[in-house]
Motif scaffolding. Sequence first.
Motif, PDB file in Angstrom:
ATOM      1  N   VAL A 153      45.166  39.709  34.576  1.00  0.00           N
ATOM      2  CA  VAL A 153      44.241  40.187  34.009  1.00  0.00           C
ATOM      3  C   VAL A 153      43.616  41.424  34.976  1.00  0.00           C
ATOM      4  CG1 VAL A 153      41.748  40.527  32.895  1.00  0.00           C
ATOM      5  CG2 VAL A 153      43.405  38.795  32.116  1.00  0.00           C
ATOM      6  N   THR A 154      43.453  40.941  36.226  1.00  0.00           N
ATOM      7  CA  THR A 154      42.911  41.970  37.256  1.00  0.00           C
ATOM      8  C   THR A 154      43.845  43.047  37.593  1.00  0.00           C
ATOM      9  OG1 THR A 154      41.370  40.072  38.151  1.00  0.00           O
ATOM     10  CG2 THR A 154      41.971  41.984  39.973  1.00  0.00           C
ATOM     11  N   GLY A 155      44.861  42.658  37.529  1.00  0.00           N
ATOM     12  CA  GLY A 155      46.292  43.423  38.214  1.00  0.00           C
ATOM     13  C   GLY A 155      46.353  44.481  36.873  1.00  0.00           C
ATOM     14  N   ALA A 156      46.360  43.862  35.512  1.00  0.00           N
ATOM     15  CA  ALA A 156      46.997  44.712  34.413  1.00  0.00           C
ATOM     16  C   ALA A 156      45.557  45.794  33.806  1.00  0.00           C
ATOM     17  CB  ALA A 156      47.373  43.835  33.134  1.00  0.00           C
ATOM     18  N   ARG A 157      44.426  45.168  33.991  1.00  0.00           N
ATOM     19  CA  ARG A 157      43.201  45.870  33.415  1.00  0.00           C
ATOM     20  C   ARG A 157      42.520  46.542  34.549  1.00  0.00           C
ATOM     21  NH1 ARG A 157      42.089  46.564  28.296  1.00  0.00           N
ATOM     22  NH2 ARG A 157      40.134  46.144  28.533  1.00  0.00           N
ATOM     23  N   ALA A 158      42.636  46.014  35.835  1.00  0.00           N
ATOM     24  CA  ALA A 158      41.808  46.628  36.783  1.00  0.00           C
ATOM     25  C   ALA A 158      42.870  47.520  37.657  1.00  0.00           C
ATOM     26  CB  ALA A 158      40.825  45.703  37.452  1.00  0.00           C
ATOM     27  N   GLY A 170      43.993  42.560  46.634  1.00  0.00           N
ATOM     28  CA  GLY A 170      42.767  43.098  47.192  1.00  0.00           C
ATOM     29  C   GLY A 170      41.627  42.229  46.835  1.00  0.00           C
ATOM     30  N   GLY A 171      40.945  42.371  46.036  1.00  0.00           N
ATOM     31  CA  GLY A 171      39.560  41.776  45.932  1.00  0.00           C
ATOM     32  C   GLY A 171      39.699  40.447  45.062  1.00  0.00           C
ATOM     33  N   ALA A 172      38.397  40.188  44.449  1.00  0.00           N
ATOM     34  CA  ALA A 172      38.162  38.884  43.691  1.00  0.00           C
ATOM     35  C   ALA A 172      39.372  38.917  42.314  1.00  0.00           C
ATOM     36  CB  ALA A 172      36.840  38.867  42.980  1.00  0.00           C
ATOM     37  N   GLY A 173      40.046  38.038  42.069  1.00  0.00           N
ATOM     38  CA  GLY A 173      40.975  37.679  41.131  1.00  0.00           C
ATOM     39  C   GLY A 173      42.287  38.340  41.254  1.00  0.00           C
ATOM     40  N   SER A 174      42.445  39.229  42.167  1.00  0.00           N
ATOM     41  CA  SER A 174      43.786  39.671  42.794  1.00  0.00           C
ATOM     42  C   SER A 174      44.808  38.776  43.227  1.00  0.00           C
ATOM     43  CB  SER A 174      43.728  40.848  43.545  1.00  0.00           C
ATOM     44  OG  SER A 174      43.337  40.217  44.962  1.00  0.00           O
ATOM     45  N   GLY A 175      45.851  39.266  43.464  1.00  0.00           N
ATOM     46  CA  GLY A 175      46.888  38.414  44.097  1.00  0.00           C
ATOM     47  C   GLY A 175      46.524  37.672  45.201  1.00  0.00           C
ATOM     48  N   LYS A 176      46.120  38.213  46.235  1.00  0.00           N
ATOM     49  CA  LYS A 176      45.443  37.846  47.254  1.00  0.00           C
ATOM     50  C   LYS A 176      44.600  36.860  47.008  1.00  0.00           C
ATOM     51  CE  LYS A 176      43.006  39.068  51.609  1.00  0.00           C
ATOM     52  NZ  LYS A 176      42.409  40.227  52.309  1.00  0.00           N
ATOM     53  N   ASP A 177      43.603  36.839  46.042  1.00  0.00           N
ATOM     54  CA  ASP A 177      42.807  35.863  45.714  1.00  0.00           C
ATOM     55  C   ASP A 177      43.497  34.591  45.098  1.00  0.00           C
ATOM     56  OD1 ASP A 177      40.371  34.678  45.385  1.00  0.00           O
ATOM     57  OD2 ASP A 177      39.465  35.649  43.646  1.00  0.00           O
ATOM     58  N   SER A 207      36.761  32.114  42.792  1.00  0.00           N
ATOM     59  CA  SER A 207      37.076  33.465  43.516  1.00  0.00           C
ATOM     60  C   SER A 207      36.877  33.021  45.006  1.00  0.00           C
ATOM     61  CB  SER A 207      36.682  34.341  43.008  1.00  0.00           C
ATOM     62  OG  SER A 207      36.756  35.515  43.905  1.00  0.00           O
ATOM     63  N   ALA A 208      37.748  33.263  45.930  1.00  0.00           N
ATOM     64  CA  ALA A 208      37.504  33.325  47.399  1.00  0.00           C
ATOM     65  C   ALA A 208      36.652  34.525  47.765  1.00  0.00           C
ATOM     66  CB  ALA A 208      38.608  32.899  48.207  1.00  0.00           C
ATOM     67  N   PHE A 209      36.443  35.669  46.883  1.00  0.00           N
ATOM     68  CA  PHE A 209      36.046  36.799  47.360  1.00  0.00           C
ATOM     69  C   PHE A 209      35.003  37.240  46.346  1.00  0.00           C
ATOM     70  CE2 PHE A 209      40.643  36.829  48.427  1.00  0.00           C
ATOM     71  CZ  PHE A 209      40.554  37.151  49.797  1.00  0.00           C
ATOM     72  N   SER A 210      34.248  36.530  45.709  1.00  0.00           N
ATOM     73  CA  SER A 210      33.052  36.727  44.818  1.00  0.00           C
ATOM     74  C   SER A 210      32.103  37.425  45.803  1.00  0.00           C
ATOM     75  CB  SER A 210      32.530  35.539  44.220  1.00  0.00           C
ATOM     76  OG  SER A 210      32.085  34.722  44.985  1.00  0.00           O
ATOM     77  N   VAL A 211      31.162  38.232  45.190  1.00  0.00           N
ATOM     78  CA  VAL A 211      30.100  38.953  45.733  1.00  0.00           C
ATOM     79  C   VAL A 211      29.004  37.991  46.202  1.00  0.00           C
ATOM     80  CG1 VAL A 211      28.163  40.614  45.779  1.00  0.00           C
ATOM     81  CG2 VAL A 211      30.630  41.014  44.611  1.00  0.00           C
ATOM     82  N   ALA A 212      28.554  37.076  45.320  1.00  0.00           N
ATOM     83  CA  ALA A 212      27.686  36.278  45.504  1.00  0.00           C
ATOM     84  C   ALA A 212      27.930  35.243  46.576  1.00  0.00           C
ATOM     85  CB  ALA A 212      27.160  35.306  44.251  1.00  0.00           C
ATOM     86  N   ARG A 213      29.300  34.938  47.096  1.00  0.00           N
ATOM     87  CA  ARG A 213      29.824  33.956  47.890  1.00  0.00           C
ATOM     88  C   ARG A 213      29.935  32.477  47.843  1.00  0.00           C
ATOM     89  NH1 ARG A 213      27.588  37.427  53.107  1.00  0.00           N
ATOM     90  NH2 ARG A 213      27.635  39.545  52.270  1.00  0.00           N
TER      91      ARG A 213
END
Length: 419
Positions: free
Chosen positions: A88-93, A98-105, A381-387
């Motif tokens: 969803v992160t790749g297709a929609r955003a 890169g960031g939260a929800g991405s392939g790196k995540d 997520s390993a990259f969430s804003v709230a951490r």
Amino acid sequence: MITFSEMGRLDKWRPLLLQFALIAWVTGFWWCRGRWEQGLLLQWVVLPAFALNADHAWNLWKEWFGAGVRRYFCWWSLFSLIEWQFWVTGARAGDWWGGAGSGKDFVVLSILVTSLALLGQNPSARLRLWWSVMVVGLIAIGASFFQFYQDYGISEQRFRLVWRYRAGFNAVTTGILVGFALVVCWGPWARHRRIPVWGQYLALIFLGAALAASESRGALLAALVAGGGHLLQGILLGKSPFKLRLAPAYVWQNLLVPVAGFVAYWAMALQFGKAEGDDLMSRGSAGRLDVYQEYLKQLSGWDWAVGTGEVFSLPPEELGWLVHHPHSAYLGQLAGYGVLGSLLLLVFLGVALWAIRRRPELPLVLFGLAAGLFDGGQFFSAFSVARWEILVVFVPLVVALSAHESLRPSLSSEIEDFQ
């Protein structure tokens, strides 16, 4: 040239290297001076240690995915959830890496799941992890508590972890880290024969006072939920739900002793003229209701079904200030990954909580899930804003699930192994 005996010794050390790497990363939530330091730990300590244990990871993956969905449904549902977030992160955003929800995540979370699962299979490693969290958390919170009140005194300032960041974590994150350390001190690892009873009492009293000083209502609520789960688990542990009994004495000790610290701080604050109770109530929703309404207004059409692909922020022109995250991990899941993503999350949590209902990590997971009601952005997520979400939900849940799937030891056997 490396001999066979040297290779054998290295083979024995590899799991220990991974364990200590994970312990350094987890305790880093209290001692690292910034998010970048913790990122360096993950990149240069945890990942190399994982690579050294690649054969163990491969065997674990073969076991999970070779036995089928029915045998390891929890793990399949967890990987389905983070894979859904990736697509969803790749297709929609449009964020494939890169960031939260991405392939790196997705890759980082998969490595962490596997590493924590390998750790969770070892009773001694589990106890090392939680004992380290307890000790490092107490030292970091204690140092910060001393420094904070040396600088500010008893004032209208809410307690913050200034030892980790010079300006201090915000009071909400401080409350969550303090509350999580408090719940860790409820576990069987805190009842080690080398730890005197009075030492555990002092730790519980101090952490109760520090939690009160943060004035974080979300953390207080989370501690109450964790306490309720701890009490219910103590009542029902090893018994039929229809044969209730009084919880063990240590459960009542864990729940009542911190209240002394809470009351002591409250009395001291009132003595110095700080309107503690009035301040807690006067903050109201702290703007959260407006934030929730605005986030829901941003969703339309397919956003409700599959999400926007990101746990987005709100620009200042929307509410008059920059809102970095939705202040509810459940709302963040809905906004980022839609109803389908939320259902995947709830299915996984429901099955996982039932699986670990007898595990000593259950109160930790309940604390994290309750803390995410009114704060946070994204649980997995390993990259969430709230951490902090990955610490209070992901880590104890994966460790507990792995322990449940391996030997399923009792609480008493864990204490014996540790001693």
